[in-house]
Scaffold this motif. Structure first.
Motif, mmCIF file in Angstrom:
data_model
loop_
_atom_site.group_PDB
_atom_site.id
_atom_site.type_symbol
_atom_site.label_atom_id
_atom_site.label_comp_id
_atom_site.label_asym_id
_atom_site.label_seq_id
_atom_site.Cartn_x
_atom_site.Cartn_y
_atom_site.Cartn_z
ATOM 1 N N LEU A 59 0.830 -1.201 0.000
ATOM 2 C CA LEU A 59 0.000 0.000 0.000
ATOM 3 C C LEU A 59 0.867 1.255 0.000
ATOM 4 O O LEU A 59 0.605 2.205 -0.739
ATOM 5 C CB LEU A 59 -0.928 0.003 1.222
ATOM 6 N N TRP A 60 1.904 1.259 0.800
ATOM 7 C CA TRP A 60 2.819 2.398 0.843
ATOM 8 C C TRP A 60 3.581 2.530 -0.473
ATOM 9 O O TRP A 60 3.812 3.631 -0.949
ATOM 10 C CB TRP A 60 3.797 2.267 1.995
ATOM 11 N N GLY A 61 4.011 1.409 -1.039
ATOM 12 C CA GLY A 61 4.746 1.437 -2.306
ATOM 13 C C GLY A 61 3.926 2.038 -3.432
ATOM 14 O O GLY A 61 4.414 2.876 -4.199
ATOM 15 N N ILE A 62 2.665 1.633 -3.526
ATOM 16 C CA ILE A 62 1.774 2.193 -4.542
ATOM 17 C C ILE A 62 1.567 3.687 -4.294
ATOM 18 O O ILE A 62 1.556 4.495 -5.227
ATOM 19 C CB ILE A 62 0.417 1.449 -4.549
ATOM 20 N N SER A 63 1.433 4.064 -3.031
ATOM 21 C CA SER A 63 1.244 5.477 -2.688
ATOM 22 C C SER A 63 2.466 6.296 -3.073
ATOM 23 O O SER A 63 2.335 7.431 -3.562
ATOM 24 C CB SER A 63 0.963 5.616 -1.192
ATOM 25 N N ILE A 64 3.653 5.757 -2.865
ATOM 26 C CA ILE A 64 4.891 6.448 -3.255
ATOM 27 C C ILE A 64 4.948 6.600 -4.774
ATOM 28 O O ILE A 64 5.284 7.674 -5.289
ATOM 29 C CB ILE A 64 6.130 5.709 -2.728
ATOM 30 N N VAL A 86 -6.181 10.245 -9.020
ATOM 31 C CA VAL A 86 -5.769 9.470 -7.849
ATOM 32 C C VAL A 86 -6.894 9.412 -6.820
ATOM 33 O O VAL A 86 -7.171 8.351 -6.251
ATOM 34 C CB VAL A 86 -4.491 10.073 -7.217
ATOM 35 N N PHE A 87 -7.554 10.532 -6.586
ATOM 36 C CA PHE A 87 -8.570 10.564 -5.536
ATOM 37 C C PHE A 87 -9.904 9.962 -5.960
ATOM 38 O O PHE A 87 -10.705 9.593 -5.106
ATOM 39 C CB PHE A 87 -8.778 11.985 -5.039
ATOM 40 N N THR A 88 -10.168 9.853 -7.253
ATOM 41 C CA THR A 88 -11.448 9.290 -7.698
ATOM 42 C C THR A 88 -11.356 7.830 -8.103
ATOM 43 O O THR A 88 -12.386 7.176 -8.242
ATOM 44 C CB THR A 88 -12.021 10.098 -8.887
ATOM 45 N N ARG A 89 -10.158 7.332 -8.294
ATOM 46 C CA ARG A 89 -10.007 5.923 -8.662
ATOM 47 C C ARG A 89 -10.311 5.036 -7.465
ATOM 48 O O ARG A 89 -10.225 5.458 -6.327
ATOM 49 C CB ARG A 89 -8.602 5.637 -9.162
ATOM 50 N N ASP A 90 -10.598 3.801 -7.747
ATOM 51 C CA ASP A 90 -10.914 2.850 -6.687
ATOM 52 C C ASP A 90 -9.648 2.129 -6.203
ATOM 53 O O ASP A 90 -9.715 1.016 -5.721
ATOM 54 C CB ASP A 90 -11.950 1.849 -7.201
ATOM 55 N N VAL A 91 -8.515 2.775 -6.355
ATOM 56 C CA VAL A 91 -7.245 2.200 -5.907
ATOM 57 C C VAL A 91 -6.974 2.703 -4.498
ATOM 58 O O VAL A 91 -7.042 3.901 -4.224
ATOM 59 C CB VAL A 91 -6.093 2.620 -6.849
ATOM 60 N N ARG A 92 -6.665 1.777 -3.613
ATOM 61 C CA ARG A 92 -6.368 2.179 -2.241
ATOM 62 C C ARG A 92 -4.963 2.751 -2.172
ATOM 63 O O ARG A 92 -4.018 2.167 -2.697
ATOM 64 C CB ARG A 92 -6.477 0.980 -1.313
ATOM 65 N N ILE A 93 -4.862 3.893 -1.512
ATOM 66 C CA ILE A 93 -3.568 4.498 -1.253
ATOM 67 C C ILE A 93 -3.558 4.989 0.186
ATOM 68 O O ILE A 93 -4.602 5.191 0.793
ATOM 69 C CB ILE A 93 -3.250 5.680 -2.198
ATOM 70 N N SER A 94 -2.368 5.172 0.707
ATOM 71 C CA SER A 94 -2.201 5.793 2.011
ATOM 72 C C SER A 94 -2.012 7.282 1.756
ATOM 73 O O SER A 94 -0.997 7.699 1.180
ATOM 74 C CB SER A 94 -0.983 5.203 2.724
ATOM 75 N N LEU A 95 -2.994 8.076 2.168
ATOM 76 C CA LEU A 95 -2.962 9.508 1.877
ATOM 77 C C LEU A 95 -1.723 10.201 2.449
ATOM 78 O O LEU A 95 -1.077 10.973 1.726
ATOM 79 C CB LEU A 95 -4.242 10.178 2.360
ATOM 80 N N VAL A 154 1.265 8.994 3.031
ATOM 81 C CA VAL A 154 2.435 8.555 2.264
ATOM 82 C C VAL A 154 2.397 9.177 0.873
ATOM 83 O O VAL A 154 3.427 9.644 0.365
ATOM 84 C CB VAL A 154 2.503 7.013 2.182
ATOM 85 N N PHE A 155 1.226 9.204 0.253
ATOM 86 C CA PHE A 155 1.067 9.820 -1.065
ATOM 87 C C PHE A 155 1.482 11.292 -1.038
ATOM 88 O O PHE A 155 2.256 11.750 -1.875
ATOM 89 C CB PHE A 155 -0.388 9.677 -1.532
ATOM 90 N N LEU A 156 0.965 12.039 -0.066
ATOM 91 C CA LEU A 156 1.285 13.460 0.021
ATOM 92 C C LEU A 156 2.754 13.695 0.362
ATOM 93 O O LEU A 156 3.381 14.618 -0.166
ATOM 94 C CB LEU A 156 0.368 14.147 1.031
ATOM 95 N N CYS A 157 3.327 12.864 1.236
ATOM 96 C CA CYS A 157 4.758 12.983 1.552
ATOM 97 C C CYS A 157 5.609 12.710 0.314
ATOM 98 O O CYS A 157 6.608 13.402 0.074
ATOM 99 C CB CYS A 157 5.140 12.036 2.682
ATOM 100 N N ALA A 158 5.222 11.714 -0.468
ATOM 101 C CA ALA A 158 5.959 11.404 -1.699
ATOM 102 C C ALA A 158 5.849 12.565 -2.688
ATOM 103 O O ALA A 158 6.843 12.924 -3.335
ATOM 104 C CB ALA A 158 5.433 10.119 -2.326
ATOM 105 N N PHE A 159 4.666 13.156 -2.798
ATOM 106 C CA PHE A 159 4.481 14.296 -3.699
ATOM 107 C C PHE A 159 5.359 15.470 -3.277
ATOM 108 O O PHE A 159 6.072 16.053 -4.098
ATOM 109 C CB PHE A 159 3.003 14.711 -3.731
#
Length: 110
Positions: free
Chosen positions: A19-24, A76-85, A87-92
């Motif tokens: 989950l973290w990897g996908i978010s990154i 990213v926010f409308t897809r049905d893919v689970r992400i860790s918000l 981690v996603f924002l930190c990666a961005f």
């Protein structure tokens, strides 16, 4: 260079925490894809003979970058893919900072 860093960072993380990897991956991509579009469009600006055209192109490149960033955030926010918000924002944010550092380093070399 930043894509290589993304691969090095996300590889082990994908193995331990998928989950973290996908978010990154999503966070870096939402930052770097629009930056590549900007570099492609703004990189075509040469010389100072037609200053108005150069400024106009630069603004179009920046507008395309901002629009593409907004579209990618929406995807990213409308897809049905689970992400860790977080981690996603930190990666961005990390990708944004890394992009600025790399740009500054390249400009200092010149």
């Amino acid at each position: 260079m930043l894509w290589l860093a993304l691969c090095v960072i996300s590889g082990p993380v994908l193995y331990w925490q998928p989950l973290w990897g996908i978010s990154i991956l999503w966070g870096f991509s939402v930052c770097l894809v629009p930056a590549m579009v900007f570099a492609r469009l703004a990189g075509q600006i040469r010389g100072a003979t037609a200053v108005r055209q150069s400024v106009s192109r630069f603004y179009r490149a920046e507008s395309a970058k901002l629009l593409l960033t907004a579209v990618l955030f929406a995807v990213v926010f409308t897809r049905d893919v689970r992400i860790s918000l977080p981690v996603f924002l930190c990666a961005f944010v990390t990708a944004q900072i890394a992009q600025m550092i790399v740009t500054a380093a390249v400009l200092n070399r010149r």
